[in-house]
Design a protein around this motif. Structure first.
Motif, PDB file in Angstrom:
ATOM      1  N   ALA A   1       0.662  -1.233   0.102  1.00  0.00           N
ATOM      2  CA  ALA A   1      -0.004  -0.078  -0.081  1.00  0.00           C
ATOM      3  C   ALA A   1       1.071   1.202   0.075  1.00  0.00           C
ATOM      4  CB  ALA A   1      -0.810   0.000   1.266  1.00  0.00           C
ATOM      5  N   ALA A   2       0.465   2.147  -0.988  1.00  0.00           N
ATOM      6  CA  ALA A   2       1.404   3.426  -0.864  1.00  0.00           C
ATOM      7  C   ALA A   2       0.467   4.462  -0.333  1.00  0.00           C
ATOM      8  CB  ALA A   2       1.657   3.939  -2.514  1.00  0.00           C
ATOM      9  N   SER A   3       1.035   5.312   0.477  1.00  0.00           N
ATOM     10  CA  SER A   3       0.418   6.280   1.160  1.00  0.00           C
ATOM     11  C   SER A   3       1.057   7.670   1.034  1.00  0.00           C
ATOM     12  CB  SER A   3      -0.127   5.972   2.653  1.00  0.00           C
ATOM     13  OG  SER A   3       1.203   5.501   3.355  1.00  0.00           O
ATOM     14  N   GLY A   4       0.572   8.693   1.542  1.00  0.00           N
ATOM     15  CA  GLY A   4       1.185   9.866   1.783  1.00  0.00           C
ATOM     16  C   GLY A   4       0.286  10.896   0.650  1.00  0.00           C
ATOM     17  N   ASP A   5       1.225  11.878   0.369  1.00  0.00           N
ATOM     18  CA  ASP A   5       0.626  13.092  -0.469  1.00  0.00           C
ATOM     19  C   ASP A   5       1.094  12.732  -2.033  1.00  0.00           C
ATOM     20  OD1 ASP A   5       3.588  15.300  -0.336  1.00  0.00           O
ATOM     21  OD2 ASP A   5       3.347  13.270  -0.196  1.00  0.00           O
ATOM     22  N   ILE A   6       0.166  11.881  -2.358  1.00  0.00           N
ATOM     23  CA  ILE A   6       0.364  11.075  -3.641  1.00  0.00           C
ATOM     24  C   ILE A   6      -0.866  12.002  -4.460  1.00  0.00           C
ATOM     25  CG2 ILE A   6       0.077   8.992  -5.090  1.00  0.00           C
ATOM     26  CD1 ILE A   6       1.077   7.287  -2.544  1.00  0.00           C
ATOM     27  N   TYR A   7      -0.284  12.343  -5.817  1.00  0.00           N
ATOM     28  CA  TYR A   7      -1.200  12.835  -6.860  1.00  0.00           C
ATOM     29  C   TYR A   7      -1.682  11.673  -7.654  1.00  0.00           C
ATOM     30  CZ  TYR A   7      -2.969  15.401 -10.923  1.00  0.00           C
ATOM     31  OH  TYR A   7      -3.621  15.906 -11.707  1.00  0.00           O
ATOM     32  N   THR A   8      -0.649  10.969  -8.187  1.00  0.00           N
ATOM     33  CA  THR A   8      -1.035   9.675  -8.811  1.00  0.00           C
ATOM     34  C   THR A   8      -0.093   8.790  -8.946  1.00  0.00           C
ATOM     35  OG1 THR A   8      -2.226   9.055 -10.995  1.00  0.00           O
ATOM     36  CG2 THR A   8      -0.183  10.764 -11.171  1.00  0.00           C
ATOM     37  N   VAL A   9      -0.236   7.449  -9.133  1.00  0.00           N
ATOM     38  CA  VAL A   9       0.584   6.325  -9.137  1.00  0.00           C
ATOM     39  C   VAL A   9       0.579   5.874 -10.467  1.00  0.00           C
ATOM     40  CG1 VAL A   9       1.364   4.179  -7.970  1.00  0.00           C
ATOM     41  CG2 VAL A   9       0.179   5.955  -6.884  1.00  0.00           C
ATOM     42  N   TYR A  10       1.764   5.629 -11.094  1.00  0.00           N
ATOM     43  CA  TYR A  10       1.730   5.124 -12.366  1.00  0.00           C
ATOM     44  C   TYR A  10       1.927   3.680 -12.279  1.00  0.00           C
ATOM     45  CZ  TYR A  10       1.606  10.036 -13.790  1.00  0.00           C
ATOM     46  OH  TYR A  10       1.416  11.222 -14.022  1.00  0.00           O
ATOM     47  N   THR A  11       3.168   2.965 -12.758  1.00  0.00           N
ATOM     48  CA  THR A  11       3.547   1.652 -12.894  1.00  0.00           C
ATOM     49  C   THR A  11       4.026   1.424 -11.381  1.00  0.00           C
ATOM     50  OG1 THR A  11       4.131   1.644 -15.071  1.00  0.00           O
ATOM     51  CG2 THR A  11       5.001  -0.136 -13.644  1.00  0.00           C
TER      52      THR A  11
END
Length: 121
Positions: free
Chosen positions: A23-33
């Motif tokens: 799981a990716a968390s934080g101030d993420i705008y968008t996740v690509y690959t």
């Protein structure tokens, strides 16, 4: 800040299955690959599987037909279903994500700390 946290590793007998999550968390705008890598003491870190934001996948030859990568974009989470596990699959599995943070103008790769997969009878 961005964090990638893996889970799901453990011990399994040859022929068994495990499901890894990241799981990716934080101030993420968008996740690509999003990618899964693995590294064992005997080998260099190798790319196991990749999945793009629209679901296109790619696998290492050694895991084709046995592993399945998937993702939940709403949760910024990637999964790796590992079936028919072999002793040579034992390694520390690392999650990697190519993403853009809010306010950034470029893409950065982030890594998790890894989760260990042990395979023995």
């Amino acid at each position: 800040q961005v964090q990638l946290v893996e889970s799901g590793g453990g011990w399994v007998q040859p022929g068994g299955s495990l499901r890894l999550s990241c799981a990716a968390s934080g101030d993420i705008y968008t996740v690509y690959t999003m990618n899964w890598y693995r590294q064992s003491p005997e080998k260099q870190r190798e790319l196991v599987a990749s999945i793009t934001s629209i679901g296109n996948t790619n696998y290492a030859d050694s895991v084709k037909g046995r592993f399945t990568i998937s993702r939940d974009n709403a949760k910024n989470t990637v999964y790796l279903q590992m079936n028919s596990l072999k002793p040579e699959d034992a390694a520390v599995y690392y999650c990697n994500a190519e993403l853009m943070r809010y306010g950034d103008f470029g893409v950065t790769h982030y890594w998790g700390k890894g989760t260990m997969v042990t395979i023995s009878s």
